[in-house]
Design an enzyme around this catalytic site. Structure first.
Site, PDB file in Angstrom:
ATOM      1  CD1 TRP A 106      -2.120  -2.213   1.834  1.00 31.77           C
ATOM      2  CD2 TRP A 106      -2.783  -0.917   0.155  1.00 31.77           C
ATOM      3  NE1 TRP A 106      -3.714  -2.934   1.241  1.00 31.77           N
ATOM      4  CE2 TRP A 106      -3.788  -2.325  -0.272  1.00 31.77           C
ATOM      5  CE3 TRP A 106      -3.305  -0.292  -1.067  1.00 31.77           C
ATOM      6  CZ2 TRP A 106      -4.833  -2.936  -0.136  1.00 31.77           C
ATOM      7  CZ3 TRP A 106      -4.537  -1.182  -2.203  1.00 31.77           C
ATOM      8  CH2 TRP A 106      -4.501  -2.229  -1.778  1.00 31.77           C
ATOM      9  CG  ASP A 175      -3.013   4.201   4.419  1.00 33.83           C
ATOM     10  OD1 ASP A 175      -3.816   4.186   5.221  1.00 33.83           O
ATOM     11  OD2 ASP A 175      -2.937   3.931   3.512  1.00 33.83           O
ATOM     12  CE  LYS A 199      -8.150  -2.471   4.534  1.00 34.56           C
ATOM     13  NZ  LYS A 199      -8.639  -3.181   3.668  1.00 34.56           N
TER      14      LYS A 199
HETATM   15  N1  PLP Z   1      -4.174   1.615   2.151  1.00 27.83           N
HETATM   16  C1  PLP Z   1      -4.300  -0.205   2.891  1.00 27.83           C
HETATM   17  C2  PLP Z   1      -3.598   0.187   4.476  1.00 27.83           C
HETATM   18  C3  PLP Z   1      -5.462  -1.007   2.460  1.00 27.83           C
HETATM   19  O1  PLP Z   1      -5.466  -1.914   3.264  1.00 27.83           O
HETATM   20  C4  PLP Z   1      -5.897  -0.536   1.773  1.00 27.83           C
HETATM   21  C5  PLP Z   1      -7.102  -1.475   0.897  1.00 27.83           C
HETATM   22  O2  PLP Z   1      -7.286  -2.813   1.101  1.00 27.83           O
HETATM   23  C6  PLP Z   1      -6.282   0.625   0.887  1.00 27.83           C
HETATM   24  C7  PLP Z   1      -5.227   1.714   1.175  1.00 27.83           C
HETATM   25  C8  PLP Z   1      -6.404   1.020  -0.147  1.00 27.83           C
HETATM   26  O3  PLP Z   1      -8.550   0.918   0.245  1.00 27.83           O
HETATM   27  P1  PLP Z   1      -9.428   1.459  -1.078  1.00 27.83           P
HETATM   28  O4  PLP Z   1      -9.768  -0.124  -1.717  1.00 27.83           O
HETATM   29  O5  PLP Z   1     -10.754   1.757  -0.644  1.00 27.83           O
HETATM   30  O6  PLP Z   1      -9.079   2.523  -2.276  1.00 27.83           O
END
Ligand code: PLP
Length: 369
Positions: A106, A175, A199
């Site tokens: 990520w 994040d 989550k």
């Molecule tokens: N950041 C983290 C730590 C994630 O686990 C995820 C998705 O699982 C994301 C960002 C991306 O999120 P989205 O699918 O809502 O764009």
């Protein structure tokens, strides 16, 4: 017919507290006696204003968010923020440079996206595998970078920071999509925190952004208006139609967290749950293995292999099939890493984690050679 209990260990969208689902069910067609559903409600109505304000106030209370921070409820998910963060913040300094710590899928995606808008510097030597947080003494943080970015919990690789980086100059951005409200956080150390809700704090559709007020108004001119923090803050997240139902669900989840002791209580339970699983792994004589360094093993997402450190795929399939027969679902590891991943977000109970630990112990006894 007796229904089998299902335990959802999915990485997200993930398990919600049963009481939240029941309340949403009860109110689905007639919210608070007003004769319509939240799904049908104008986002400018007094009833929705109350919902979004209550949700924001609960979040402020649970995280002790200082008054000089705005709370935004946006669309576009965590991925939308991979773009919004550089679009809004990389121009804080003229050089348009941003520092990234890359500890998994990520943060790697976020760094790649930021490259569209400025110069991205990964502050540590590239990792061969995403199994650790590189030693902070090896980081070369640029004092003139606009911000330092990291992902607090890498959902795919199960790497979680157990400390808050000190960028010594640049604004700190994190994040927290997959460990938001799983533990207390000192918001004042951050310029910006964002988290998708699906989550730990609700369902898909809404992403929370907590941003310090003095960072607003510095967006690049090409920033899409719906991603512009100043515009959204100036309109109390109602510049465009917000994800109303997802905000409502988040409000219910926050109330549940509050009623269950807040972030301190969540942290206590999350330590307990993850220890149950890591303990089985570490006493299995290599039958189960987790590649992540012990000091940054995630309390939220526990990835592990079965049979050997590379994983015995036939045995892993047997493990997943056996778990499914017991009602334990969504334990398959992310397609990019394989193996098993148990996600233990706030709504997963100690009993749920204990059921998995018991199954792992039985499976080990039956299959250890
Ligand atoms: N950041 C983290 C730590 C994630 O686990 C995820 C998705 O699982 C994301 C960002 C991306 O999120 P989205 O699918 O809502 O764009």
């Amino acid at each position: 017919m007796e229904s089998k209990q299902t335990i959802n260990f999915g990485a997200g969208p993930a398990k919600l507290p049963q009481s939240v689902l029941l309340q949403a069910q009860k109110e689905l067609t007639n919210y608070n006696g007003i004769g319509i559903s939240v799904l049908e409600m104008s986002h400018r109505s007094a009833d929705f204003t109350k919902i979004i304000n209550t949700t924001e106030n609960l979040l402020r209370e649970l995280l002790k968010i200082p008054d000089n921070y705005k709370v935004l409820f946006l669309q576009g998910g965590g991925s939308g923020q991979f773009s919004a963060v550089p679009l809004n913040l990389i121009g804080l300094k003229e050089e348009r440079r941003a520092d990234y710590i890359v500890t998994g899928t990520w943060s790697a995606k976020a760094a790649k996206e930021a490259e569209k808008y400025g110069k991205v510097n990964v502050v540590h030597p590239k990792l061969d595998s995403y199994t650790k947080v590189p030693d902070s003494s090896s980081w070369a943080v640029d004092p003139n970078a606009s911000y330092l970015y990291y992902c607090c919990n890498e959902t795919v690789h199960g790497v979680e920071f157990n400390f808050t980086p000190d960028p010594k100059g640049p604004v700190l951005v994190s994040d927290m999509s997959s460990n938001f409200l799983s533990r207390p956080v000192d918001v004042s150390k951050f310029g910006l925190i964002f988290a998708g809700a699906q989550k730990n704090v609700g369902c898909a559709g809404v992403t929370v952004v907590i941003v310090r007020e003095d960072l607003l108004g510095k967006a690049l001119k090409e920033c899409p208006i719906v991603l512009d923090y100043q515009v959204q803050a100036g309109n109390s997240s109602l510049y465009n139609t917000p994800p109303c139902f997802s905000i409502y669900i988040m409000g219910l989840v926050l109330e549940w967290i509050k009623n269950n002791g807040g972030t301190e209580a969540m942290e206590h339970l999350n330590k307990q749950k993850s220890s149950l699983i890591y303990d089985v792994i570490s006493t299995s004589n290599g039958f189960y293995s987790c590649p992540v360094d012990p000091d940054c093993r995630s309390r939220m997402n526990v990835p592990f292999r079965v049979g050997s450190s590379q994983g015995d795929e036939a045995l892993e399939k047997k493990f997943l099939d056996g778990a499914a027969k017991l009602g334990m679902i969504s334990l398959k590891g992310h397609r990019s890493v394989g193996g098993i991943r148990a996600s233990l977000y706030n709504a997963v109970t100690v009993e749920d984690a204990q059921a998995l630990a018991n199954y792992m112990t039985r499976f080990l006894q039956e299959h250890q050679s």
